[in-house]
Every structure is written in structure tokens, then in C-alpha cells.
Design an enzyme around this catalytic site. Sequence first.
Site, mmCIF file in Angstrom:
data_model
loop_
_atom_site.group_PDB
_atom_site.id
_atom_site.type_symbol
_atom_site.label_atom_id
_atom_site.label_comp_id
_atom_site.label_asym_id
_atom_site.label_seq_id
_atom_site.Cartn_x
_atom_site.Cartn_y
_atom_site.Cartn_z
ATOM 1 N N CYS A 114 0.815 -1.229 0.000
ATOM 2 C CA CYS A 114 0.000 0.000 0.000
ATOM 3 C C CYS A 114 0.842 1.269 0.000
ATOM 4 O O CYS A 114 0.324 2.350 -0.235
ATOM 5 C CB CYS A 114 -0.957 0.001 1.178
ATOM 6 S SG CYS A 114 -2.023 -1.439 1.193
ATOM 7 N N HIS A 248 -3.471 7.360 2.582
ATOM 8 C CA HIS A 248 -3.840 5.999 2.180
ATOM 9 C C HIS A 248 -5.161 5.663 2.876
ATOM 10 O O HIS A 248 -5.355 5.968 4.050
ATOM 11 C CB HIS A 248 -2.736 5.023 2.587
ATOM 12 C CG HIS A 248 -3.127 3.596 2.424
ATOM 13 N ND1 HIS A 248 -3.740 3.131 1.273
ATOM 14 C CD2 HIS A 248 -3.019 2.528 3.261
ATOM 15 C CE1 HIS A 248 -3.980 1.837 1.416
ATOM 16 N NE2 HIS A 248 -3.561 1.445 2.605
ATOM 17 N N ASN A 278 -10.339 -0.053 0.851
ATOM 18 C CA ASN A 278 -8.883 0.066 0.734
ATOM 19 C C ASN A 278 -8.455 -0.556 -0.590
ATOM 20 O O ASN A 278 -8.534 -1.771 -0.761
ATOM 21 C CB ASN A 278 -8.231 -0.658 1.922
ATOM 22 C CG ASN A 278 -6.713 -0.585 1.901
ATOM 23 O OD1 ASN A 278 -6.118 -0.200 0.894
ATOM 24 N ND2 ASN A 278 -6.096 -0.976 3.004
HETATM 25 C C1 LIG Z 1 -9.286 -4.607 10.875
HETATM 26 C C2 LIG Z 1 -9.897 -3.643 11.879
HETATM 27 C C3 LIG Z 1 -11.015 -2.854 11.223
HETATM 28 C C4 LIG Z 1 -10.481 -4.462 13.024
HETATM 29 O O1 LIG Z 1 -11.002 -3.580 13.993
HETATM 30 P P1 LIG Z 1 -10.683 -3.816 15.537
HETATM 31 O O2 LIG Z 1 -11.377 -2.773 16.276
HETATM 32 O O3 LIG Z 1 -9.185 -3.883 15.654
HETATM 33 O O4 LIG Z 1 -11.370 -5.207 15.797
HETATM 34 P P2 LIG Z 1 -10.734 -6.568 16.324
HETATM 35 O O5 LIG Z 1 -9.848 -7.168 15.282
HETATM 36 O O6 LIG Z 1 -10.124 -6.303 17.666
HETATM 37 O O7 LIG Z 1 -12.030 -7.452 16.473
HETATM 38 C C5 LIG Z 1 -13.038 -7.091 17.379
HETATM 39 C C6 LIG Z 1 -14.152 -8.121 17.278
HETATM 40 O O8 LIG Z 1 -14.854 -7.937 16.028
HETATM 41 C C7 LIG Z 1 -14.944 -9.181 15.349
HETATM 42 N N1 LIG Z 1 -14.954 -8.935 13.907
HETATM 43 C C8 LIG Z 1 -13.902 -8.904 13.053
HETATM 44 N N2 LIG Z 1 -14.329 -8.640 11.817
HETATM 45 C C9 LIG Z 1 -15.652 -8.490 11.876
HETATM 46 C C10 LIG Z 1 -16.653 -8.213 10.927
HETATM 47 N N3 LIG Z 1 -16.367 -8.005 9.627
HETATM 48 N N4 LIG Z 1 -17.935 -8.117 11.344
HETATM 49 C C11 LIG Z 1 -18.255 -8.293 12.631
HETATM 50 N N5 LIG Z 1 -17.359 -8.575 13.584
HETATM 51 C C12 LIG Z 1 -16.075 -8.671 13.208
HETATM 52 C C13 LIG Z 1 -13.744 -9.947 15.803
HETATM 53 O O9 LIG Z 1 -13.951 -11.346 15.621
HETATM 54 C C14 LIG Z 1 -13.675 -9.569 17.258
HETATM 55 O O10 LIG Z 1 -14.620 -10.321 17.975
HETATM 56 P P3 LIG Z 1 -14.300 -10.838 19.472
HETATM 57 O O11 LIG Z 1 -14.113 -9.590 20.280
HETATM 58 O O12 LIG Z 1 -15.520 -11.615 19.819
HETATM 59 O O13 LIG Z 1 -13.047 -11.650 19.353
HETATM 60 C C15 LIG Z 1 -8.810 -2.662 12.413
HETATM 61 O O14 LIG Z 1 -7.928 -3.358 13.271
HETATM 62 C C16 LIG Z 1 -8.009 -2.018 11.335
HETATM 63 O O15 LIG Z 1 -8.532 -1.332 10.464
HETATM 64 N N6 LIG Z 1 -6.678 -2.159 11.394
HETATM 65 C C17 LIG Z 1 -5.799 -1.546 10.435
HETATM 66 C C18 LIG Z 1 -5.837 -2.349 9.182
HETATM 67 C C19 LIG Z 1 -5.111 -1.693 8.063
HETATM 68 O O16 LIG Z 1 -4.689 -0.563 8.150
HETATM 69 N N7 LIG Z 1 -4.987 -2.455 6.973
HETATM 70 C C20 LIG Z 1 -4.441 -2.030 5.749
HETATM 71 C C21 LIG Z 1 -3.048 -1.656 5.778
HETATM 72 S S1 LIG Z 1 -2.477 -1.287 4.213
#
Ligand SMILES: CC(C)(COP(=O)(O)OP(=O)(O)OC[C@H]1O[C@@H](n2cnc3c(N)ncnc32)[C@H](O)[C@@H]1OP(=O)(O)O)[C@@H](O)C(=O)NCCC(=O)NCCS
Length: 321
Positions: A114, A248, A278
Site C-alpha cells: 500500500c 492511504h 482500501n
Molecule cells: C481490521 C480492523 C477494522 C479491526 O477492527 P478492531 O477494532 O481492531 O477489531 P478486532 O480485530 O479487535 O475485532 C473485534 C471483534 O470484532 C470481530 N470482527 C472482526 N471482523 C468483523 C466483521 N467483519 N464483522 C463483525 N465482527 C467482526 C472480531 O472477531 C472480534 O470479535 P471478538 O471480540 O468476539 O473476538 C482494524 O484493526 C483495522 O482497520 N486495522 C488496520 C488495518 C489496516 O490498516 N490495513 C491495511 C493496511 S495497508
Amino acid sequence: MTYSKILGTGTYLPDNVVTNFDLEKTMDTTNEWIIQRTGIKQRHVARDDETALSMAEAAARQAMDAAGITPNDIGMIIIATTTPQKMFPSTACLLQQRFAIAGCPAFDLNSTACAGFIYGISIADMYIRSGKIKNALVIGSELATRVVDWNDRATCILFGDGAGAFVLGSSDEPGILSTHLHADGTYNDVLFLPVNIGKPLEVEKELFLTMKGNKLFKLAVNILDKLFDETLAANHMKKSDVDWLIPHQANIRIIEAMAKKLELPMDRVAISLDEQANTSSASIPLALDKEIRSGRIKRGDMLMLEGFGGGLAWGSALIKY
Ligand SMILES: CC(C)(COP(=O)(O)OP(=O)(O)OC[C@H]1O[C@@H](n2cnc3c(N)ncnc32)[C@H](O)[C@@H]1OP(=O)(O)O)[C@@H](O)C(=O)NCCC(=O)NCCS
């Protein structure tokens, strides 16, 4: 003094749109969860006949039209893509063939993920400023939806397909003021596509993007914060000199934290992830082109571009548009 300036921008987005409500029907997720955690409402998903090459060509043609130049004026082609047409030859070489401009350097940046578009403009900028070439095409073209596991709700909801392009050209007037590239392989396990050519391939198991979302989120906020300080200091500028943030498009909460850092209101931040998700290395040119075409970003505006992704690799560019 010679600078490289953005002469034109262009984009391509597949027609096929998949909304969060569509995803609700196929996996255990909700529109509300996706919007709250990411800011994404929908994403464009390429059809089988759309490729990194076809999307790059469409975006590049639009950028050349906007710049008022033809393929014969191009001195270098760089395509940032994690989903190239083939491992090799590069998608950039295939595009060069379509444009019938054999001879100029053409290559892909496959592994800068990215951050690839920022790496691409940084390289093109060096060649233009040194006088070696006059114009360059820098393109981000991604089929991210082909390398996500559609059974993994934590990653597949985040990504979309598309392409964005810049024509950079030499100018006596300030354009790209500085670029800043970084990488830290310590964090190679935070975001990766595990295809391993060092052993017999198991493509069906390995061709899925793997991510530690939470860790990446925290790393991104930290590295981008420092990156803005570095970029402004290198140009002896203050936060108030920046008119627009072109980030980004990974997560609205990361983008909001970056806007806060730069003390910019959100209406001075280019946002496309709500409609496009993204799109990896295509997200920065897609977001910028949208604001240019809407007339909100004008010639003379000071733009801060930032990108980060697998590697980790990250970078910024400060550009007078
Ligand atoms: C991926 C992202 C949105 C997840 O959000 P988060 O707040 O960190 O959420 P978590 O991973 O801690 O998950 C929280 C809960 O939601 C759940 N969950 C994950 N994806 C889900 C979805 N699509 N729908 C519903 N629930 C979901 C998880 O299973 C977890 O459940 P649990 O608490 O029962 O275990 C976030 O971490 C993020 O955007 N990170 C950066 C990613 C990034 O920048 N990527 C690209 C780089 S180029």
C-alpha cells in the site's frame, strides 16, 4: 531549478459494486460494524475480465488526457501493484507494449504494497528532477479482492479494486517538494501475502492476504505521526501550511487521527474509502483525483500524501499542486 509537477490524474473503478448489506447476506457481519470500525460502506469488485493491466491502462489514458500529452511523451512507466498481471514481465512492460512506446524504462513495484504509490512517485521525481526524463506515468492498480479470503470477515470487508494514475512532468515551478520513504522489516509478519516461491507452491492456501489488524492500526498511527513531523521539518513548514491531507485509505479512524495531528478539519482530507474501501497502492491517486475532479483541490494547494503497508513500508510526499 527543476521540479516534477502533477500534470494530470486519472482513475478506473470496476462497475461492479458490493455493499456492506450484500456482505451481510454471505457472512457473519453487519453494515453497522463495518462502518463503525472502518468507515467503509461499499467497494468495487473487478469482474473476471478486468485485470491490473486493463485498469492501469484506463487510468493512465485518463491521466494523459488531463495532462494534455500522448504516450509518446512518456519517459518512464512505474506501476505499483501487489496483484500484477504476471509475476514477470512487469505489468508496466505490458502497458508499454499497449502504448507502443518501446524503449523507455518500465517496471512494477510489487512488494511495497500500500506504500507503493508513494515509492513510485519518489523514484519518478528523482529521474525528472535530475533531467534524465521529462514525463513519467506512475500508476497504482490493484485487484485486492482477488487475494483476500472471502471466508475471513476480519480482512475481506476492508478491500476493493481500482486503479489511479499520475502524469508527472518537469516544471520550473514548485511541484513535488520532498518525498520520504521508510521501511522496517521487523514487522514483516503484520501484513503479508504468503506465496512462497522458495518451495513448491500451495497457491490455494497461500494466496490470501494475512493481517494482524489491531497491531497494524497502532503501528500506522505511530509511524505516520513521526512521518508528518519529518516531512514538515524537511521543508521548514508548519502544519498550517498544509491545505489538504491525501491519506492511504485504510481506516477512517487512522485517517481521523492523522487529520487531528495536522490540525486539519475533515473537509480538508481526501476521503474515498467510504465508497471504494482500501484499494492498496491505488488508494492515494484515487482519493486525490476525486477531489481534483470535484474542483475542491485547486492549483497551488499544498498537499500532504502518505501511504503505509506491508513490509512495513511507508512514505510521504509534500506536493504543491
Ligand atoms: C481490521 C480492523 C477494522 C479491526 O477492527 P478492531 O477494532 O481492531 O477489531 P478486532 O480485530 O479487535 O475485532 C473485534 C471483534 O470484532 C470481530 N470482527 C472482526 N471482523 C468483523 C466483521 N467483519 N464483522 C463483525 N465482527 C467482526 C472480531 O472477531 C472480534 O470479535 P471478538 O471480540 O468476539 O473476538 C482494524 O484493526 C483495522 O482497520 N486495522 C488496520 C488495518 C489496516 O490498516 N490495513 C491495511 C493496511 S495497508
